[in-house]
Scaffold this motif. Structure first.
Motif, PDB file in Angstrom:
ATOM      1  N   ASP A 102     -30.177 -73.736  38.398  1.00  0.00           N
ATOM      2  CA  ASP A 102     -30.435 -73.879  39.779  1.00  0.00           C
ATOM      3  C   ASP A 102     -29.407 -73.784  40.915  1.00  0.00           C
ATOM      4  O   ASP A 102     -29.666 -73.408  42.024  1.00  0.00           O
ATOM      5  CB  ASP A 102     -31.367 -75.302  39.694  1.00  0.00           C
ATOM      6  N   GLU A 137     -28.531 -70.207  41.583  1.00  0.00           N
ATOM      7  CA  GLU A 137     -29.464 -69.961  42.534  1.00  0.00           C
ATOM      8  C   GLU A 137     -29.139 -70.252  43.841  1.00  0.00           C
ATOM      9  O   GLU A 137     -29.326 -69.419  44.769  1.00  0.00           O
ATOM     10  CB  GLU A 137     -30.912 -70.027  41.825  1.00  0.00           C
ATOM     11  N   LYS A 138     -28.848 -71.561  44.068  1.00  0.00           N
ATOM     12  CA  LYS A 138     -28.766 -71.948  45.261  1.00  0.00           C
ATOM     13  C   LYS A 138     -27.499 -71.212  46.109  1.00  0.00           C
ATOM     14  O   LYS A 138     -27.653 -70.681  47.321  1.00  0.00           O
ATOM     15  CB  LYS A 138     -28.550 -73.361  45.458  1.00  0.00           C
ATOM     16  N   ARG A 158     -26.333 -67.967  45.065  1.00  0.00           N
ATOM     17  CA  ARG A 158     -26.902 -66.812  45.455  1.00  0.00           C
ATOM     18  C   ARG A 158     -27.690 -66.789  46.670  1.00  0.00           C
ATOM     19  O   ARG A 158     -27.656 -65.559  47.597  1.00  0.00           O
ATOM     20  CB  ARG A 158     -27.612 -66.099  44.465  1.00  0.00           C
ATOM     21  N   SER A 159     -28.650 -67.686  46.924  1.00  0.00           N
ATOM     22  CA  SER A 159     -29.344 -67.691  48.411  1.00  0.00           C
ATOM     23  C   SER A 159     -28.420 -67.855  49.388  1.00  0.00           C
ATOM     24  O   SER A 159     -28.849 -67.451  50.716  1.00  0.00           O
ATOM     25  CB  SER A 159     -30.506 -68.676  48.151  1.00  0.00           C
ATOM     26  N   ALA A 160     -27.316 -68.483  49.231  1.00  0.00           N
ATOM     27  CA  ALA A 160     -26.344 -68.568  50.384  1.00  0.00           C
ATOM     28  C   ALA A 160     -25.519 -67.523  50.483  1.00  0.00           C
ATOM     29  O   ALA A 160     -24.773 -67.740  51.428  1.00  0.00           O
ATOM     30  CB  ALA A 160     -25.731 -70.038  50.191  1.00  0.00           C
ATOM     31  N   ARG A 216     -22.456 -64.103  45.398  1.00  0.00           N
ATOM     32  CA  ARG A 216     -22.705 -63.027  44.349  1.00  0.00           C
ATOM     33  C   ARG A 216     -22.223 -63.360  43.274  1.00  0.00           C
ATOM     34  O   ARG A 216     -20.763 -63.245  43.008  1.00  0.00           O
ATOM     35  CB  ARG A 216     -22.404 -61.690  44.861  1.00  0.00           C
TER      36      ARG A 216
END
Length: 409
Positions: free
Chosen positions: A103, A106-107, A109-111, A114
């Motif tokens: 999780d 993923e946070k 990556r959302s920000a 990469r």
């Protein structure tokens, strides 16, 4: 030539280079130092207060020089090197993450972060994630943001580590050889030795590696001179200007441990780094002993790593009068001193070179440790160590001087 100017030349040379058995141990009688010299003028100091003033002044000058060197390094190599949140040089645009949940990744990556590499150092069972930071964001800002997104995870820059010694040309003379040999496997994390200095195996962990290095060659020659012959070298520099980074060092440690190295010498210095720290601790759990130099940035510099990691044998240097090197750095603990000046070794071409620095003291201690019995190295080295300075262990010489008899001349 004043020592300050000599040290300045050393700093410039580092910038120009690619970031770049079980035997009894005899007690070795060594005379204590009888004179103290001003570190700048070379004049003898008799007054304790004068000595303290001179030492403080020199420590401040060395710290200023260290900061200037780091700033210049980052400026000259701005395309590949950047300063992290602590002001330490690191590989530009990447961060290393340990112990993060799916999780949290993923946070990130959302920000805008990469995943560049999602790997494991198999020999150490050490997973890590290398993230590319968002375009246009500074490394320091990205490090702070990632820490907010990943509470509890270990986040660090891919910090650079530097050789802690210099080599200077000297007249060619016949090499000395140790009278006794050990087959204890010794690993070296450094630059590659030249072909004139055979080792059991070399592997590269940087662009252009393995590539002959004067510093790595000197380390290997000293190990051999002091009796270690079963040597593997992990080249973490090659021709890469951002060589000596944390990920390369961690991978190098994994390979050396997997290849059977029981003693690992790291004559490099850098800041505290989560990935390197984990690689060291995982290796120690397997019975591997690390030996590291305290560096040459002076006593006012931040504690040097890996010398400051728990359980690492940290080493400082002395000259032929057994005086502590004025440029010797510091660690959170100090174990031993060994010859680090007025000694000779070999460069990448096999030529005899004059050496100075705590790097070389570390190599001599690594060789002595390779002669100890497994699990008994501390008591055996303590029995050999000659007390210098204040009685007992102290912050200047540690637990005493080792390898005075194997000083390469």
């Amino acid at each position: 030539m004043r020592f300050g100017f000599a040290l300045f030349l050393l700093a410039c040379s580092l910038l120009a280079a690619p970031l770049a058995a079980q035997l009894s141990l005899p007690q070795l009688p060594v005379p204590r130092p009888t004179t103290i010299l001003d570190p700048v003028t070379g004049e003898m100091l008799d007054d304790v207060k004068a000595l303290e003033r001179a030492a403080l002044s020199e420590a401040q000058r060395l710290e200023k020089l260290r900061i200037e060197r780091i700033t210049l390094l980052a400026k000259r190599n701005a395309d590949i090197i950047e300063l992290d949140v602590e002001g330490a040089p690191a590989r530009r645009g990447v961060l290393l993450v340990l112990d993060a949940s799916a999780d949290q990744i993923e946070k990130a990556r959302s920000a805008g972060f990469r995943i560049d590499e999602n790997g494991t150092i198999e020999e150490l069972d050490l997973p890590y994630v290398q993230l590319d930071i968002p375009e246009g964001m500074s490394l320091a800002k990205a490090e702070k943001l990632l820490a907010q997104l990943m509470p509890g995870a270990s986040i660090s820059a891919d910090n650079l580590h530097f050789a802690s010694g210099s080599v200077v040309a000297a007249p060619v003379m016949a090499a000395q050889s140790a009278s006794a040999r050990t087959n204890t496997p010794v690993g070296v994390v450094d630059g590659a030795p030249g072909s004139a200095l055979p080792v059991r195996e070399i592997r590269g962990f940087a662009g252009g590696a393995p590539f002959p290095s004067n510093h790595g060659s000197a380390i290997v020659w000293l190990l051999n001179h002091a009796g270690a012959t079963n040597i593997r070298v992990a080249d973490v520099y090659g021709t890469d200007k951002a060589g000596g980074n944390a990920l390369a060092i961690a991978k190098a440690i994994g390979w050396l441990v997997g290849s059977g190295s029981k003693v690992i010498n790291i004559s490099l210095v850098g800041p505290k780094n989560a990935l390197v720290a984990k690689a060291v601790s995982q290796s120690q759990a397997k019975g591997v002993v690390f030996v590291a130099a305290v560096g040459n940035d002076g006593p006012a510099a931040p504690p040097a790593y890996p010398a400051s990691y728990p359980g690492v044998v940290s080493v400082t240097g002395v000259d032929r009068q057994n005086r502590s090197l004025i440029e010797a750095g510091r660690a959170l603990h100090l174990d031993y001193a060994a010859p680090g000046a007025d000694i000779f070794g070999r460069n990448a071409k096999g030529q005899r070179m004059k050496l100075r620095g705590t790097s070389f003291a570390s190599a001599l201690v690594s060789a002595r440790l390779a002669f100890t019995e497994p699990g008994m190295w501390r008591s055996q080295l303590d029995a050999e160590a000659v007390d210098l300075g204040k009685k007992g262990a102290d912050a200047q010489y540690g637990r005493g001087l080792l390898c005075a008899a194997c000083r390469p001349r």
